[in-house]
Design a protein around this motif. Structure first.
Motif, PDB file in Angstrom:
ATOM      1  N   ARG A 115       0.838  -1.204   0.000  1.00 16.98           N
ATOM      2  CA  ARG A 115       0.000   0.000   0.000  1.00 16.98           C
ATOM      3  C   ARG A 115       0.869   1.249   0.000  1.00 16.98           C
ATOM      4  O   ARG A 115       0.584   2.225  -0.708  1.00 16.98           O
ATOM      5  N   LEU A 116       1.950   1.217   0.775  1.00 17.72           N
ATOM      6  CA  LEU A 116       2.807   2.390   0.920  1.00 17.72           C
ATOM      7  C   LEU A 116       3.619   2.691  -0.339  1.00 17.72           C
ATOM      8  O   LEU A 116       4.042   3.831  -0.537  1.00 17.72           O
ATOM      9  N   VAL A 117       3.841   1.691  -1.193  1.00 13.22           N
ATOM     10  CA  VAL A 117       4.507   1.951  -2.483  1.00 13.22           C
ATOM     11  C   VAL A 117       3.735   3.030  -3.235  1.00 13.22           C
ATOM     12  O   VAL A 117       4.296   4.014  -3.731  1.00 13.22           O
ATOM     13  N   ASP A 118       2.409   2.842  -3.312  1.00 14.31           N
ATOM     14  CA  ASP A 118       1.581   3.802  -4.036  1.00 14.31           C
ATOM     15  C   ASP A 118       1.295   5.051  -3.216  1.00 14.31           C
ATOM     16  O   ASP A 118       1.217   6.157  -3.767  1.00 14.31           O
ATOM     17  N   ASP A 119       1.143   4.892  -1.891  1.00 17.73           N
ATOM     18  CA  ASP A 119       0.891   6.067  -1.051  1.00 17.73           C
ATOM     19  C   ASP A 119       2.036   7.062  -1.141  1.00 17.73           C
ATOM     20  O   ASP A 119       1.821   8.276  -1.191  1.00 17.73           O
ATOM     21  N   ASP A 120       3.269   6.559  -1.160  1.00 15.89           N
ATOM     22  CA  ASP A 120       4.413   7.456  -1.219  1.00 15.89           C
ATOM     23  C   ASP A 120       4.448   8.213  -2.541  1.00 15.89           C
ATOM     24  O   ASP A 120       4.688   9.424  -2.570  1.00 15.89           O
ATOM     25  N   SER A 121       4.208   7.507  -3.625  1.00 17.77           N
ATOM     26  CA  SER A 121       4.214   8.176  -4.929  1.00 17.77           C
ATOM     27  C   SER A 121       3.096   9.210  -5.022  1.00 17.77           C
ATOM     28  O   SER A 121       3.300  10.308  -5.550  1.00 17.77           O
ATOM     29  N   ALA A 122       1.924   8.869  -4.493  1.00 23.81           N
ATOM     30  CA  ALA A 122       0.796   9.815  -4.528  1.00 23.81           C
ATOM     31  C   ALA A 122       1.112  11.052  -3.699  1.00 23.81           C
ATOM     32  O   ALA A 122       0.793  12.181  -4.100  1.00 23.81           O
ATOM     33  N   ALA A 123       1.744  10.843  -2.542  1.00 22.54           N
ATOM     34  CA  ALA A 123       2.068  11.975  -1.670  1.00 22.54           C
ATOM     35  C   ALA A 123       3.076  12.904  -2.333  1.00 22.54           C
ATOM     36  O   ALA A 123       2.917  14.132  -2.306  1.00 22.54           O
ATOM     37  N   TYR A 124       4.103  12.332  -2.942  1.00 24.45           N
ATOM     38  CA  TYR A 124       5.100  13.209  -3.562  1.00 24.45           C
ATOM     39  C   TYR A 124       4.570  13.830  -4.853  1.00 24.45           C
ATOM     40  O   TYR A 124       4.975  14.937  -5.222  1.00 24.45           O
ATOM     41  N   ALA A 125       3.642  13.158  -5.520  1.00 19.35           N
ATOM     42  CA  ALA A 125       3.042  13.745  -6.726  1.00 19.35           C
ATOM     43  C   ALA A 125       2.344  15.056  -6.376  1.00 19.35           C
ATOM     44  O   ALA A 125       2.361  16.008  -7.164  1.00 19.35           O
ATOM     45  N   ARG A 126       1.760  15.111  -5.177  1.00 20.69           N
ATOM     46  CA  ARG A 126       1.103  16.349  -4.753  1.00 20.69           C
ATOM     47  C   ARG A 126       2.132  17.458  -4.494  1.00 20.69           C
ATOM     48  O   ARG A 126       1.855  18.634  -4.727  1.00 20.69           O
ATOM     49  N   VAL A 127       3.296  17.090  -4.010  1.00 20.80           N
ATOM     50  CA  VAL A 127       4.380  18.080  -3.856  1.00 20.80           C
ATOM     51  C   VAL A 127       4.783  18.609  -5.233  1.00 20.80           C
ATOM     52  O   VAL A 127       4.929  19.825  -5.432  1.00 20.80           O
ATOM     53  N   ALA A 128       4.956  17.705  -6.176  1.00 24.76           N
ATOM     54  CA  ALA A 128       5.361  18.099  -7.528  1.00 24.76           C
ATOM     55  C   ALA A 128       4.308  19.000  -8.173  1.00 24.76           C
ATOM     56  O   ALA A 128       4.643  19.967  -8.865  1.00 24.76           O
ATOM     57  N   GLU A 129       3.034  18.691  -7.928  1.00 20.15           N
ATOM     58  CA  GLU A 129       1.958  19.528  -8.474  1.00 20.15           C
ATOM     59  C   GLU A 129       1.993  20.926  -7.858  1.00 20.15           C
ATOM     60  O   GLU A 129       1.804  21.928  -8.552  1.00 20.15           O
ATOM     61  N   ALA A 130       2.220  20.992  -6.543  1.00 13.32           N
ATOM     62  CA  ALA A 130       2.272  22.290  -5.865  1.00 13.32           C
ATOM     63  C   ALA A 130       3.436  23.136  -6.382  1.00 13.32           C
ATOM     64  O   ALA A 130       3.324  24.365  -6.498  1.00 13.32           O
ATOM     65  N   MET A 131       4.549  22.482  -6.701  1.00 10.43           N
ATOM     66  CA  MET A 131       5.709  23.214  -7.223  1.00 10.43           C
ATOM     67  C   MET A 131       5.398  23.928  -8.537  1.00 10.43           C
ATOM     68  O   MET A 131       5.993  24.952  -8.862  1.00 10.43           O
ATOM     69  N   LYS A 132       4.458  23.375  -9.294  1.00  6.65           N
ATOM     70  CA  LYS A 132       4.134  23.926 -10.614  1.00  6.65           C
ATOM     71  C   LYS A 132       3.135  25.079 -10.555  1.00  6.65           C
ATOM     72  O   LYS A 132       2.860  25.712 -11.580  1.00  6.65           O
ATOM     73  N   LEU A 133       2.587  25.353  -9.390  1.00  6.84           N
ATOM     74  CA  LEU A 133       1.590  26.413  -9.268  1.00  6.84           C
ATOM     75  C   LEU A 133       2.205  27.779  -9.583  1.00  6.84           C
ATOM     76  O   LEU A 133       3.378  28.018  -9.281  1.00  6.84           O
ATOM     77  N   PRO A 134       1.419  28.668 -10.171  1.00  4.38           N
ATOM     78  CA  PRO A 134       1.950  29.997 -10.497  1.00  4.38           C
ATOM     79  C   PRO A 134       2.300  30.794  -9.241  1.00  4.38           C
ATOM     80  O   PRO A 134       1.723  30.577  -8.175  1.00  4.38           O
ATOM     81  N   ARG A 135       3.244  31.718  -9.359  1.00  2.00           N
ATOM     82  CA  ARG A 135       3.655  32.538  -8.221  1.00  2.00           C
ATOM     83  C   ARG A 135       4.028  33.954  -8.665  1.00  2.00           C
ATOM     84  O   ARG A 135       5.028  34.511  -8.239  1.00  2.00           O
ATOM     85  N   LYS A 136       3.188  34.495  -9.513  1.00  3.77           N
ATOM     86  CA  LYS A 136       3.438  35.853 -10.000  1.00  3.77           C
ATOM     87  C   LYS A 136       2.908  36.902  -9.032  1.00  3.77           C
ATOM     88  O   LYS A 136       3.543  37.929  -8.811  1.00  3.77           O
ATOM     89  N   THR A 137       1.739  36.678  -8.473  1.00  3.84           N
ATOM     90  CA  THR A 137       1.146  37.643  -7.547  1.00  3.84           C
ATOM     91  C   THR A 137       1.350  37.182  -6.111  1.00  3.84           C
ATOM     92  O   THR A 137       1.659  36.011  -5.851  1.00  3.84           O
ATOM     93  N   ASP A 138       1.130  38.085  -5.163  1.00  2.00           N
ATOM     94  CA  ASP A 138       1.251  37.729  -3.748  1.00  2.00           C
ATOM     95  C   ASP A 138       0.238  36.659  -3.374  1.00  2.00           C
ATOM     96  O   ASP A 138       0.540  35.756  -2.584  1.00  2.00           O
ATOM     97  N   GLU A 139      -0.940  36.770  -3.938  1.00  2.00           N
ATOM     98  CA  GLU A 139      -1.984  35.775  -3.645  1.00  2.00           C
ATOM     99  C   GLU A 139      -1.587  34.400  -4.171  1.00  2.00           C
ATOM    100  O   GLU A 139      -1.769  33.384  -3.493  1.00  2.00           O
ATOM    101  N   GLU A 140      -1.029  34.371  -5.365  1.00  2.00           N
ATOM    102  CA  GLU A 140      -0.572  33.091  -5.931  1.00  2.00           C
ATOM    103  C   GLU A 140       0.575  32.509  -5.115  1.00  2.00           C
ATOM    104  O   GLU A 140       0.630  31.294  -4.879  1.00  2.00           O
ATOM    105  N   LYS A 141       1.474  33.380  -4.698  1.00  2.00           N
ATOM    106  CA  LYS A 141       2.590  32.919  -3.873  1.00  2.00           C
ATOM    107  C   LYS A 141       2.093  32.313  -2.563  1.00  2.00           C
ATOM    108  O   LYS A 141       2.603  31.284  -2.114  1.00  2.00           O
ATOM    109  N   LYS A 142       1.111  32.964  -1.950  1.00  2.00           N
ATOM    110  CA  LYS A 142       0.559  32.472  -0.683  1.00  2.00           C
ATOM    111  C   LYS A 142      -0.118  31.113  -0.877  1.00  2.00           C
ATOM    112  O   LYS A 142       0.075  30.180  -0.095  1.00  2.00           O
TER     113      LYS A 142
END
Length: 208
Positions: free
Chosen positions: A73-100
């Motif tokens: 179970r943890l094989v997939d849980d770990d990948s899913a958890a880090y995938a969310r980190v990778a997705e967050a890294m791609k979020l825009p950060r041009k405005t203060d609101e986006e950065k927050k």
């Protein structure tokens, strides 16, 4: 993540690990090492059960089978958890609101990505304990298999610990960092000595 990694073939999973993508990574590999270790411990117990049936061995087999299920179970849980980190890294950060927004998403994802490998580490410690308990009953011809299982458990533990630490390094919640670090320290405590006891025992039984 179109499908569960644990449903892949061994070759396909190794291909996934070698690809230029962040998941699956070391955390999932560590969890799978634990699954292999638990499988070996269960195998040796089943071989022993044929010759020496006992409720204790049946309970041990159930314990190691459950550990293997947890690791898978943890094989997939770990990948899913880090995938969310990778997705967050791609979020825009041009405005203060986006950065927050990006910062909040990143911190939440990093916390989850720290907790999953911590669970891998804690599960691996339970497996290491189980391997040590299973050694005395292992047949001479299979004692090395328990030894390999223990080494897989240690690889899972140490590998997961690295993943916890790298994620905690970017986590800003000091209380969470402290709590998770203390949990990790408990999982690691005494494992060097435990590994030596296990390998010394195995080598004493298979010495040339």
């Amino acid at each position: 993540m179109p499908e569960r990694f644990i449903e892949r073939t061994l070759r396909a999973f190794s291909d996934d690990l070698s690809a230029d993508t962040p998941v699956p990574g070391g955390g999932s590999a560590a969890a799978y090492a634990g699954a292999m270790g638990a499988a070996l411990a269960a195998m040796v117990a089943r071989i022993t059960l044929k010759k020496e049936p006992s409720e204790e061995l049946k309970s041990y087999i159930e314990e190691t089978d459950n550990l293997r299920s947890d690791f898978l179970r943890l094989v997939d849980d770990d990948s899913a958890a880090y995938a969310r980190v990778a997705e967050a890294m791609k979020l825009p950060r041009k405005t203060d609101e986006e950065k927050k927004e990006r910062q909040e998403r990143m911190q939440a994802a990093l916390l989850a990505a720290s907790r999953v490998p911590l669970e891998v580490a804690e599960t691996a410690r339970r497996l290491l304990d189980a391997c040590e308990r299973g050694l005395p009953k292992a047949p001479a011809a299979a004692v090395s298999d328990v030894g390999v299982g223990a080494l897989m458990a240690e690889a899972a533990l140490r590998g997961a610990a690295m993943n916890v630490m790298i994620n905690l390094a970017s986590l800003k919640d000091a209380a969470q960092v402290k709590a998770l670090s203390e949990d990790l320290d408990r999982a690691l405590e005494g494992t060097d000595e435990q590994r030596k006891r296990i390998t010394d025992f195995v080598e004493s039984r298979i010495a040339r």
